[in-house]
Design a protein around this motif. Structure first.
Motif, PDB file in Angstrom:
ATOM      1  N   GLN A  28      16.621-102.545   5.341  1.00 21.52           N
ATOM      2  CA  GLN A  28      17.192-101.120   5.710  1.00 21.52           C
ATOM      3  C   GLN A  28      17.932-101.360   7.234  1.00 21.52           C
ATOM      4  O   GLN A  28      17.316-101.965   8.025  1.00 21.52           O
ATOM      5  CB  GLN A  28      16.330 -99.926   5.977  1.00 21.52           C
ATOM      6  CG  GLN A  28      15.786 -99.589   4.587  1.00 21.52           C
ATOM      7  CD  GLN A  28      16.782 -99.066   3.655  1.00 21.52           C
ATOM      8  OE1 GLN A  28      17.532 -97.979   4.054  1.00 21.52           O
ATOM      9  NE2 GLN A  28      16.872 -99.334   2.376  1.00 21.52           N
ATOM     10  N   THR A  62      26.737 -85.561   9.671  1.00 17.90           N
ATOM     11  CA  THR A  62      26.001 -86.481   9.044  1.00 17.90           C
ATOM     12  C   THR A  62      26.329 -87.424   8.321  1.00 17.90           C
ATOM     13  O   THR A  62      25.840 -88.727   8.353  1.00 17.90           O
ATOM     14  CB  THR A  62      24.885 -85.418   8.172  1.00 17.90           C
ATOM     15  OG1 THR A  62      24.369 -84.456   9.025  1.00 17.90           O
ATOM     16  CG2 THR A  62      23.888 -86.160   7.744  1.00 17.90           C
ATOM     17  N   PRO A  63      27.556 -87.302   7.532  1.00 19.60           N
ATOM     18  CA  PRO A  63      28.261 -88.642   6.711  1.00 19.60           C
ATOM     19  C   PRO A  63      28.465 -89.881   7.632  1.00 19.60           C
ATOM     20  O   PRO A  63      28.714 -90.839   7.292  1.00 19.60           O
ATOM     21  CB  PRO A  63      29.140 -88.008   5.905  1.00 19.60           C
ATOM     22  CG  PRO A  63      28.911 -86.429   5.756  1.00 19.60           C
ATOM     23  CD  PRO A  63      28.126 -86.152   7.216  1.00 19.60           C
ATOM     24  N   THR A  64      28.786 -89.455   8.853  1.00 21.26           N
ATOM     25  CA  THR A  64      29.195 -90.476   9.714  1.00 21.26           C
ATOM     26  C   THR A  64      27.923 -91.380  10.155  1.00 21.26           C
ATOM     27  O   THR A  64      28.388 -92.582  10.285  1.00 21.26           O
ATOM     28  CB  THR A  64      29.590 -89.820  11.181  1.00 21.26           C
ATOM     29  OG1 THR A  64      30.423 -88.909  10.960  1.00 21.26           O
ATOM     30  CG2 THR A  64      30.312 -90.819  12.133  1.00 21.26           C
ATOM     31  N   ILE A  65      26.898 -91.097   9.912  1.00 21.34           N
ATOM     32  CA  ILE A  65      25.855 -91.706  10.040  1.00 21.34           C
ATOM     33  C   ILE A  65      25.670 -93.152   9.118  1.00 21.34           C
ATOM     34  O   ILE A  65      25.511 -94.269   9.654  1.00 21.34           O
ATOM     35  CB  ILE A  65      24.333 -91.048   9.923  1.00 21.34           C
ATOM     36  CG1 ILE A  65      24.334 -89.913  11.058  1.00 21.34           C
ATOM     37  CG2 ILE A  65      23.135 -92.122  10.058  1.00 21.34           C
ATOM     38  CD1 ILE A  65      23.159 -89.224  10.682  1.00 21.34           C
ATOM     39  N   SER A  66      25.906 -92.660   7.846  1.00 16.59           N
ATOM     40  CA  SER A  66      25.985 -93.813   6.551  1.00 16.59           C
ATOM     41  C   SER A  66      27.171 -94.667   7.030  1.00 16.59           C
ATOM     42  O   SER A  66      27.122 -96.236   6.953  1.00 16.59           O
ATOM     43  CB  SER A  66      26.126 -93.196   5.512  1.00 16.59           C
ATOM     44  OG  SER A  66      25.198 -92.202   5.310  1.00 16.59           O
ATOM     45  N   LEU A  67      28.235 -94.182   7.356  1.00 19.44           N
ATOM     46  CA  LEU A  67      29.423 -95.006   7.652  1.00 19.44           C
ATOM     47  C   LEU A  67      28.900 -96.305   9.278  1.00 19.44           C
ATOM     48  O   LEU A  67      29.494 -97.455   8.963  1.00 19.44           O
ATOM     49  CB  LEU A  67      30.591 -94.242   8.359  1.00 19.44           C
ATOM     50  CG  LEU A  67      31.964 -94.866   8.542  1.00 19.44           C
ATOM     51  CD1 LEU A  67      32.535 -95.599   7.336  1.00 19.44           C
ATOM     52  CD2 LEU A  67      33.073 -93.967   9.083  1.00 19.44           C
ATOM     53  N   VAL A 111      24.403 -91.127  17.373  1.00 13.76           N
ATOM     54  CA  VAL A 111      23.565 -92.231  16.704  1.00 13.76           C
ATOM     55  C   VAL A 111      23.287 -93.468  17.305  1.00 13.76           C
ATOM     56  O   VAL A 111      24.069 -93.894  18.049  1.00 13.76           O
ATOM     57  CB  VAL A 111      24.663 -92.699  15.407  1.00 13.76           C
ATOM     58  CG1 VAL A 111      24.095 -93.774  14.571  1.00 13.76           C
ATOM     59  CG2 VAL A 111      24.906 -91.362  14.515  1.00 13.76           C
ATOM     60  N   HIS A 170      19.119-105.363  10.347  1.00 16.18           N
ATOM     61  CA  HIS A 170      18.722-105.077   9.236  1.00 16.18           C
ATOM     62  C   HIS A 170      17.158-105.030   9.020  1.00 16.18           C
ATOM     63  O   HIS A 170      16.893-106.177   9.800  1.00 16.18           O
ATOM     64  CB  HIS A 170      19.184-105.410   7.739  1.00 16.18           C
ATOM     65  CG  HIS A 170      20.595-104.831   7.741  1.00 16.18           C
ATOM     66  ND1 HIS A 170      21.421-105.001   8.239  1.00 16.18           N
ATOM     67  CD2 HIS A 170      20.759-103.985   6.650  1.00 16.18           C
ATOM     68  CE1 HIS A 170      22.714-104.463   7.907  1.00 16.18           C
ATOM     69  NE2 HIS A 170      22.224-103.611   6.950  1.00 16.18           N
ATOM     70  N   LEU A 180      26.183 -97.254   9.875  1.00 20.35           N
ATOM     71  CA  LEU A 180      25.186 -98.232   9.546  1.00 20.35           C
ATOM     72  C   LEU A 180      25.652 -99.320   8.741  1.00 20.35           C
ATOM     73  O   LEU A 180      24.805-100.196   8.558  1.00 20.35           O
ATOM     74  CB  LEU A 180      24.029 -97.347   8.655  1.00 20.35           C
ATOM     75  CG  LEU A 180      23.242 -96.501   9.578  1.00 20.35           C
ATOM     76  CD1 LEU A 180      22.066 -95.840   8.759  1.00 20.35           C
ATOM     77  CD2 LEU A 180      22.676 -97.068  10.804  1.00 20.35           C
ATOM     78  N   THR A 181      26.781 -99.248   8.163  1.00 20.05           N
ATOM     79  CA  THR A 181      27.481-100.257   7.370  1.00 20.05           C
ATOM     80  C   THR A 181      28.600-101.002   8.345  1.00 20.05           C
ATOM     81  O   THR A 181      28.984-101.998   7.618  1.00 20.05           O
ATOM     82  CB  THR A 181      28.051 -99.668   6.220  1.00 20.05           C
ATOM     83  OG1 THR A 181      29.197 -98.865   6.792  1.00 20.05           O
ATOM     84  CG2 THR A 181      27.303 -99.051   5.189  1.00 20.05           C
TER      85      THR A 181
END
Length: 390
Positions: free
Chosen positions: A93, A72-77, A212, A86, A79-80
């Protein structure tokens, strides 16, 4: 040159054999065109699932979402990463979401036994990433509930997969269908969409997703996004354009249908060529006096050869045209089969195209040409004297 009306009259005189041969060729063309139309439908269904500006990220080494696992932490990575679009209307977002894909064996109506149905764990943002997705009956499921929505193409094909019905999401865990959706004819219409958190709980996927999906600023932004995602080898991620991903998903199933249809059409074509050959041999035998008269009037062997070949090709093309027109009726048929990539049931349509219909008619002409070749040679070699004595 022998007048064409001579060949037309000959075909009308031998109505029974003419119709039988034309029917055989029509059947060949029908099978051949239907197989190509189904292959086109498979490719169309799966490739339209992808957004030209969309990208999908899987675990490197995974060929499908079903076999991919991402933390799951990969998702945030992701998205940046550069190039991700956005949503200005939603507080700027990033437009990307992690989803879980699984299959569930459900009783298929009108057939014996169970078949796999693909389940997709989604969030509210998932619908925004799919162009053309629209709820056509009922409503969207409430977030966090055991409510689901079902694609239009599998609606009513499985027990419990219709509006207002319920089915077993997992043992002793019922899910209720509250909505039916369409998605521009894509493969998503053969899926059941479930709340992401419910999928995690039911299938014990806490802390992970299958893939993702992100929406990019433009198709040209993919190279920047891919370079950023794949540069860190420790993460072991694979970024693909959605269009390319779904095209690969269609390759094996589409190829299978093309090979199967071509093989069936090949054997049918051999039978039709034999039928055309028998018809033309019979025509030559019954028209020896006519052939002798034509030779006596000064028509050359080449003219006789060309005339009989023309007659055979005309007969086959006539049957082929009928078969091609009949194959258009398959456009109203929906066909479900197992997708070899996801091992789940997907509903496809037969999609006719001008190229397919033209290929089918060309095939019928070739059947007539090959089937009529040897009888035409025999007719051309008949001696006028022998023919007049027959």
């Amino acid at each position: 040159m022998i007048p064409i009306r001579y060949n037309v009259r000959s075909l009308t005189v031998r109505k029974t054999t003419t119709l039988a041969t034309a029917f055989g060729v029509a059947l060949v063309v029908f099978v051949f065109a239907s197989a190509l139309m189904l292959s086109e439908g498979i490719e169309r269904t799966l490739t339209t699932s992808g957004n030209p500006s969309g990208a999908i990220v899987l675990r490197k080494g995974s060929h499908t979402e079903l076999s991919s696992v991402l933390d799951t932490p990969t998702i945030s990575l992701l998205l940046t990463a550069p190039g991700v679009k956005h949503d200005q209307a939603d507080g700027n977002q990033p437009m990307g979401v992690g989803e879980i894909v699984a299959v569930n064996a459900i009783e298929k109506l009108g057939a014996d036994g169970l078949s796999n149905v693909q389940l997709r764990g989604v969030t509210e943002l998932s619908a925004k990433l799919r162009t053309g997705l629209k709820i056509v009956a009922g409503r969207a499921p409430a977030p966090g509930s055991d409510e689901v929505m079902v694609g239009e193409r599998i609606r009513g094909r499985f027990r419990g997969l219709d509006l207002g019905q319920s089915f077993e999401l997992k043992k002793n865990r019922q899910a209720k269908v509250v909505g039916i959706f369409t998605a521009g004819g894509s493969s998503h219409e053969s899926e059941v969409w479930v709340d992401l958190e419910v999928m995690r709980t039911v299938f014990r996927r806490e802390g992970v997703v299958s893939s993702v999906h992100v929406l990019l600023e433009s198709p040209a932004a993919f190279d920047r996004f891919q370079a950023a995602v794949e540069q860190d080898k420790r993460l072991g991620l694979l970024a693909m354009r959605e269009v390319d991903y779904y095209e690969k998903q269609s390759e094996r199933t589409s190829m299978f249908m093309q090979v199967l249809g071509t093989l069936v059409a090949f054997f049918f074509a051999i039978g039709s060529m034999i039928g055309a050959m028998i018809t033309m041999y019979a025509a030559v035998a019954n028209r020896q006096r006519e052939i002798g008269t034509l030779r006596a009037l000064g028509f050359s062997r080449r003219s006789i050869l060309f005339s009989f070949l023309l007659e055979s090709m005309f007969l086959a093309t006539l049957g082929g045209t009928v078969g091609a027109i009949a194959s258009l009726l398959m456009g109203f048929v929906k066909f479900s089969m197992m997708n070899f990539a996801s091992w789940s049931e997907i509903v496809f349509e037969f999609r006719p195209t001008p190229g397919i219909l033209l290929s089918a008619v060309v095939l019928s002409t070739a059947v007539g040409l090959i089937g009529g070749f040897f009888p035409a040679i025999r007719a051309a070699r008949i001696s006028p004297v022998t023919a007049m004595r027959a």
